[in-house]
Design an enzyme around this catalytic site. Structure first.
Site, PDB file in Angstrom:
ATOM      1  N   HIS A  85      30.294 146.704 152.886  1.00  0.00           N
ATOM      2  CA  HIS A  85      29.906 147.655 151.833  1.00  0.00           C
ATOM      3  C   HIS A  85      30.110 147.070 150.432  1.00  0.00           C
ATOM      4  O   HIS A  85      29.579 147.615 149.471  1.00  0.00           O
ATOM      5  CB  HIS A  85      30.558 149.021 152.026  1.00  0.00           C
ATOM      6  CG  HIS A  85      32.024 149.124 151.736  1.00  0.00           C
ATOM      7  ND1 HIS A  85      32.999 149.002 152.709  1.00  0.00           N
ATOM      8  CD2 HIS A  85      32.691 149.362 150.587  1.00  0.00           C
ATOM      9  CE1 HIS A  85      34.195 149.178 152.173  1.00  0.00           C
ATOM     10  NE2 HIS A  85      34.036 149.390 150.879  1.00  0.00           N
ATOM     11  N   ASP A 220      32.945 145.998 159.264  1.00  0.00           N
ATOM     12  CA  ASP A 220      32.635 146.085 157.834  1.00  0.00           C
ATOM     13  C   ASP A 220      32.971 144.786 157.084  1.00  0.00           C
ATOM     14  O   ASP A 220      33.946 144.725 156.338  1.00  0.00           O
ATOM     15  CB  ASP A 220      33.398 147.277 157.236  1.00  0.00           C
ATOM     16  CG  ASP A 220      32.860 147.696 155.875  1.00  0.00           C
ATOM     17  OD1 ASP A 220      32.152 146.884 155.239  1.00  0.00           O
ATOM     18  OD2 ASP A 220      33.154 148.826 155.439  1.00  0.00           O
ATOM     19  N   SER A 650      38.938 147.426 148.916  1.00  0.00           N
ATOM     20  CA  SER A 650      37.925 147.127 149.918  1.00  0.00           C
ATOM     21  C   SER A 650      37.711 145.628 149.994  1.00  0.00           C
ATOM     22  O   SER A 650      37.441 144.989 148.980  1.00  0.00           O
ATOM     23  CB  SER A 650      36.601 147.796 149.553  1.00  0.00           C
ATOM     24  OG  SER A 650      36.658 149.147 149.878  1.00  0.00           O
TER      25      SER A 650
END
Ligand code: ARG
Length: 715
Positions: A85, A220, A650
């Site tokens: 992402h 991810d 992240s």
């Protein structure tokens, strides 16, 4: 001031009084305040191996990824691992119907096939310095009113000194709402190329349904490479740049993790508000959060209709959609969990304790009353800003038209013609990108609904006068009026077509701009905010600023044995804890690890969010997991730790006690969505993709073992 930051008198008490696992710590201070506890939890490294300025250390492998994420260097050829992402925009914007790397995945077979991403950058911290004494000395005698401007001046002076005669970048960060100041010096790299990504059915498996939730089955991750010039120095893109040789890269541990194992996460957490006042929580729960969610609902529904119709339009909207959807769900979860975990009550209790402490202390005793007064004054206007940014300017065409506001303001009466032409240039520069992903009929629908929501929820005496003009539009009901107004805007505005926009740009004029129905509306709402409500926001901030600063200072005095950590502010931090399962609710236990079995359980070929590539199913059936499987033969996918992270982390590395990479942080969990406000020890977890799943996806699914071969694997 430094004593304020961490109370020195109590160092000996530290390990007993410090709450484990909560805290996003400043790497510079680990040795002094956290190291003994880290060691007790299982860290095997020296403090210098965590953070050092003169010799290479873990920090040299951590990158600030494009301003919003974290990445880590995992080979001596500048290979960077981050989340899918985090690479999403770069991946989507390099995808077309015929070369669809977002849906199909991509692995460069050699350096030549790596895809340059213009505008992308990563930064590596060179050093951190405590500047508190200097800043507070220079601030002495400055009034509250002049403080923000003076701070900017001091920051500029310091960062200019640091940058003089070199190519480094420098940033000052305020900590503890103005009780401490730190300098971060970076080297920034701007030649960044995409090396590979799994298909989004793997990299975003579970989609928005599973987002912010455990148990999770998402791969991810995506991979990039830093390029440098032939002298290994940061340089702009050039075809003959070479892979960057880092000072340190993380070895990759594929031995696997088990519950209780030490785990630390190094990265750039973006924003927390752990010292928020109870009134702020109430305002968020009752007003701001539901408003953001409802405004985003409108956009998401309309975009989804477009995206479901054809692939190339879906590719164009995917990145914006994912971004809006991510925090749409965040605010739903944050509200729900703040209620469930009674965060407001908890804050009221802490404030009561502070009140007792503050009694008779002139520097503290009025703090909470002043905060209350500031909130009472601000609350009636608190949705103005949200409606402007998430509502009016959230409509794509309005956002684009608003870039003309500086033109209008400056060309009028020839105030600043240079600034006016800068605005035109800017709009011109953004035009292609805007029109490429502009869907007028969806936009028109969104506008009508947002105007109606504004009309219903903002008190009438706060509407711009222009609302009366809108309501003169044809229709029996208000809904009809807003719809016919929106129809006229999209039929008549020159912003609604690239040709008409180009025609305007060929001969721009103030008169033509002001006659445009889109611009007239946008500037009416914008000016209403700037002229009448921005001042409320500014007054509120000016009133709260010194109180929040005094509050934290008082809390530290009140708890002299406690080691405080500052809120996240996009500066480098480290958090340590361990792999840990949890019980989300009565009679339910969540394990600490998921496996590919769970991917197959969730697999649904008829649901875009839960579909997977055929090849993954084949590998699963053949149990072709290479060296990446667990002792029981299953393939690990994700695991959870009790580390304290937030957005911005992240892509951060999860590192074991030996300094080796075991996973990649990518999310928080639903039961602790209030975590940016209060860390809840019982529920707060970080969701990580297991490094073994990452390697399996590169090697077996992606057919790119040469990428794995670059890494230092520890088996
Ligand atoms: N919640 C994740 C984060 O903020 C992002 C996950 C992206 N996936 C998605 N379905 N939108 O770090």
């Amino acid at each position: 001031m430094k004593k304020l930051l961490y109370s020195l008198t109590t160092l000996l008490l530290l390990s007993s009084s410090l709450k484990a696992d909560e805290g996003m710590w400043i790497p510079l201070l680990l040795k002094k305040y956290n190291y003994e506890q880290m060691k007790a939890k299982g860290l095997k490294l020296t403090p210098e191996q965590l953070y050092d300025v003169n010799n290479s250390s873990l920090k040299d492998a951590i990158v600030w990824f494009n301003g919003g994420c974290t990445g880590e260097i995992i080979s001596d050829k500048g290979l960077v691992l981050t989340n899918h992402h985090c690479g999403y925009d770069a991946i989507a914007s390099n995808s077309t119907k015929d070369n669809n790397i977002l849906d199909n995945g991509f692995w460069a077979k050699n350096n030549g096939e790596e895809i340059p991403i213009p505008g992308m950058w990563v930064s590596i911290v060179q050093r951190i310095e405590d500047m508190t004494d200097r800043v507070t000395t220079e601030l002495a005698g400055v009034s509250e009113k002049d403080r923000p401007a003076k701070l900017q001046e001091i920051f500029k002076k310091i960062t200019d000194e640091v940058k003089k005669g070199n190519k480094l970048e420098a940033q000052m960060r305020e900590m503890f709402k103005g009780n401490a100041y730190y300098l971060f010096v970076f080297q920034r790299y701007t030649d960044i190329r995409l090396v590979g990504t799994p298909p989004q059915s793997v990299g975003k498996f579970g989609g928005d349904a599973d987002n912010w939730m455990w148990p999770r089955h998402t791969g991810d991750f995506s991979m990039f490479r830093i390029y440098a010039n032939k002298s290994n120095e940061a340089a702009g893109y050039a075809p003959d740049n070479v892979p960057f040789v880092p000072k340190h890269s993380l070895p990759v541990n594929i031995k696997g993790v088990k519950e209780g194992d030490y785990a630390m996460i190094y990265g750039f957490p973006g924003r927390t508000n752990r010292y928020e006042f109870s009134q702020g929580i109430d305002l968020a729960i009752e007003k701001v959060n539901p408003t953001i969610v409802n405004l985003r609902d409108i956009r998401l529904k309309a975009w989804k209709e477009v995206m479901d119709k054809n692939v190339s339009d879906r590719l164009k909207l995917s990145a914006d959609y994912a971004q809006i959807a991510n925090y749409w769900k965040y605010f739903i979860g944050q509200t729900e969990q703040m209620k469930r975990l009674k965060v407001y009550d908890y804050k009221v209790e802490s404030e009561a304790k502070f009140k007792a402490f503050a009694q008779g202390k002139p520097q503290y005793q009025n703090v909470l009353q002043n905060v209350e007064n500031a909130y009472v004054a601000y609350r009636p206007y608190a949705l103005q800003r949200t409606y402007l940014s998430e509502g009016i300017l959230g409509v794509s065409m309005n956002g684009f038209a608003s870039s003309m506001i500086p033109y209008a303001n400056n060309i009028k009466d020839n105030k600043d013609t240079a600034a006016a032409s800068r605005a035109l240039k800017m709009a011109q520069a953004n035009a292609d990108e805007f029109y490429n992903a502009f869907f007028p009929s969806a936009d028109q629908k969104i506008l009508a609904q947002i105007l109606e929501m504004y009309y219903m929820n903002i008190p009438a005496d706060q509407h711009p006068a222009y609302m009366a003009i809108i309501l003169k539009s044809k229709g029996k009901t208000n809904s009809e009026k807003f719809r016919s107004f929106a129809a006229i805007v999209y039929a008549k505005s020159f912003f609604a077509s690239k040709e008409k926009f180009d025609a305007f740009m060929a001969a721009p004029s103030y008169k033509k701009l002001m006659a445009d129905p889109c611009f007239a509306m946008v500037s009416a709402f914008y000016n209403n905010y700037i002229n009448n409500y921005k001042v409320k926001v500014d007054e509120f901030n000016a009133a709260i600023g010194p109180e929040a600063r005094a509050y934290i200072k008082g809390l530290m005095e009140m708890n002299p044995n406690k080691v405080f950590y500052p809120d996240a502010n996009s500066s480098l931090r480290l958090t340590y804890g361990s792999v840990q399962a949890y019980e989300p609710k009565d009679a339910v236990k969540f394990d600490y690890m998921t496996t590919l079995d769970g991917v197959m359980e969730k697999y649904n070929p008829n649901d875009f969010e839960f579909n997977v590539p055929t090849k993954l199913i084949d590998l699963y059936k053949a149990k072709d997991f290479g060296n990446y499987k667990r002792a029981d033969g299953k393939l690990p996918v994700a695991f959870i730790t009790n580390n304290d992270i937030t957005g911005g982390n992240s892509g951060s590395p999860v590192i074991d006690g030996d300094g080796q990479l075991i996973g990649l942080a990518f999310d928080g969990n639903w039961e602790a969505m209030s975590g940016d406000i209060v860390f809840d020890e019982k529920y707060k977890r970080t969701i990580n993709v297991d490094i073994r799943y990452v390697l399996f996806l590169i090697d077996k699914l992606g057919g790119a073992p040469h990428i794995v071969a670059e890494m230092k694997l520890v088996q």
